[in-house]
Write an enzyme that holds these catalytic residues in place. Structure first.
Site, PDB file in Angstrom:
ATOM      1  N   CYS A   9     -27.656  98.251 -44.372  1.00  0.00           N
ATOM      2  CA  CYS A   9     -28.370  99.169 -44.548  1.00  0.00           C
ATOM      3  C   CYS A   9     -29.349  99.519 -43.005  1.00  0.00           C
ATOM      4  O   CYS A   9     -29.176 100.328 -41.966  1.00  0.00           O
ATOM      5  CB  CYS A   9     -29.147  99.465 -45.321  1.00  0.00           C
ATOM      6  N   ASP A  10     -29.952  98.633 -43.380  1.00  0.00           N
ATOM      7  CA  ASP A  10     -30.985  98.797 -42.330  1.00  0.00           C
ATOM      8  C   ASP A  10     -31.149  97.694 -40.681  1.00  0.00           C
ATOM      9  O   ASP A  10     -32.069  97.936 -40.198  1.00  0.00           O
ATOM     10  CB  ASP A  10     -32.445  98.500 -43.137  1.00  0.00           C
TER      11      ASP A  10
ATOM     12  N   CYS B  26     -32.194  96.217 -48.470  1.00  0.00           N
ATOM     13  CA  CYS B  26     -30.616  96.103 -47.415  1.00  0.00           C
ATOM     14  C   CYS B  26     -30.538  95.778 -45.973  1.00  0.00           C
ATOM     15  O   CYS B  26     -30.910  96.275 -45.638  1.00  0.00           O
ATOM     16  CB  CYS B  26     -30.198  96.896 -47.759  1.00  0.00           C
TER      17      CYS B  26
END
Ligand code: NAP
Length: 320
Positions: free
Chosen positions: A146-147, A143
């Site tokens: 997200c990261d 992701c």
């Protein structure tokens, strides 16, 4: 007025899955006056909610974040009276006592429904190479939204050559100093517009005809070993982040042995979203089809809802 008196049951429709297909189906069935419950997976997230930017959903010319788009779908469904429960579905079976009903079991509770719409989506596929599991959350990610921000001014690699890999590689250029796309062929599968952008982006490099052989590191990822598809020769690329986008696996285990699945595990439907089991319909990424997009998932959801409505009308003896 005609009609058949059915034994008591909980819902006309239970929708399993809270992505674009599920919420669209919910908008349509709830608006059609069908008592509808949507079971939103508690242990999985819809892939769309981790998509940074959706810029090809019609009517939103400036693009929208996936989570924000889903919230809009949800608000619209709630407005029409959709009930939502954040529970995983553990099993599905036909009622022993009355075959008109499907029993949807969440562990804590079972619900009786006249029809079920499978909208369970798919999840990222893993490569299964050494280091992938060991370094998950320590440099290996599925992701970018997200990261990605953790990799400001760092080098990362992206594995895959499809839309996801290239879109997320482009997103990662907002943070990383260098993004190396590792792809097993000498050309990309991704849409032309994404390819064009990726080739024009100075921070993106390509390792063609190469597969990821191993994720390297100690406490955290420090690099990857890649292997040439032709010669088998290996080389190391230094990177602190490894983003893997090599396709998806459908979430269809609950439907196994109930409806017909294809070889890859996707639910087979007809054009009306009917599966091989009467009363079960499927929509979105969990069904066998050519093109998996938010807009096609939403279209499937509307079709599945309409088919469920017709099916229920027949069961109740109310179909015109
Ligand atoms: P995908 O289209 O199936 O692409 C997967 C990529 O991973 C392919 O390039 C494939 O290589 C590679 N791959 C698969 N297994 C591999 C392995 N074991 N080792 C190395 N490479 C491997 O998956 P996706 O990119 O997630 O897209 C899925 C669907 O969502 C598509 O329909 C796509 O159009 C859609 N999508 C659309 C958008 C958008 O429109 N913005 C964004 C994301 C996704 P090969 O090419 O050699 O098979």
């Amino acid at each position: 007025m005609g009609g058949i008196k059915l034994p008591e049951y909980d819902y006309d429709v239970i929708i399993i899955g809270g992505g674009p297909a599920g919420f669209t189906a919910g908008i349509y069935t709830a608006r059609a006056g069908l008592r509808t419950l949507l079971l939103e997976g508690a242990s999985t997230v819809s892939q769309i909610t981790i998509t940074d930017l959706i810029e090809n959903y019609p009517g939103i010319p400036d693009g929208i974040n996936g989570l924000d788009l889903m919230q809009l779908f949800k608000n619209q469904a709630l407005k029409f009276g959709l009930e939502i429960l954040p529970k995983d579905t553990l099993s599905l079976s036909r009622s022993d006592t009355d075959p008109a009903f499907w029993i949807v079991n969440t562990g804590e509770k079972s619900f009786r429904a006249l029809s079920v719409i499978a909208a369970t989506g798919a999840q990222w596929r893993k490569l299964g190479v050494p280091g992938e599991t060991e370094f998950a959350g320590k440099g290996v990610s599925y992701c970018a939204t997200c990261d990605g921000p953790f990799y400001r001014n760092r080098d990362v690699v992206v594995v895959g050559g499809g839309d996801s890999a290239i879109q997320e590689a482009l997103f990662l250029t907002h943070f990383a100093s260098r993004v190396t796309v590792i792809h097993r062929r000498d050309r990309l599968r991704a849409a032309g517009i994404l390819q064009k952008r990726a080739f024009a982006e100075k921070k993106i490099e390509f390792a063609w005809n190469a597969t990821l052989a191993e994720v390297l590191g100690a406490d955290f990822v420090t690099g990857v070993k890649i292997s040439d598809v032709g010669s088998g020769e290996t080389k190391t690329i230094n990177a602190e982040g490894v983003f893997i986008f090599v396709g998806r696996l459908p979430h269809t285990s609950v439907f196994n042995n109930i409806v017909q699945l294809d070889k890859a595990g996707y639910i087979i439907t007809d054009d009306a979203m009917k599966t091989s089991a009467a009363g079960i319909f499927a929509a979105g990424d969990c069904r066998a089809k050519l093109f998996r997009q938010v807009v096609t998932a939403a279209g499937d959801g509307a079709n599945a809802a309409f088919s469920a409505e017709l099916y229920i009308g027949n069961l109740k003896g109310e179909a015109y």
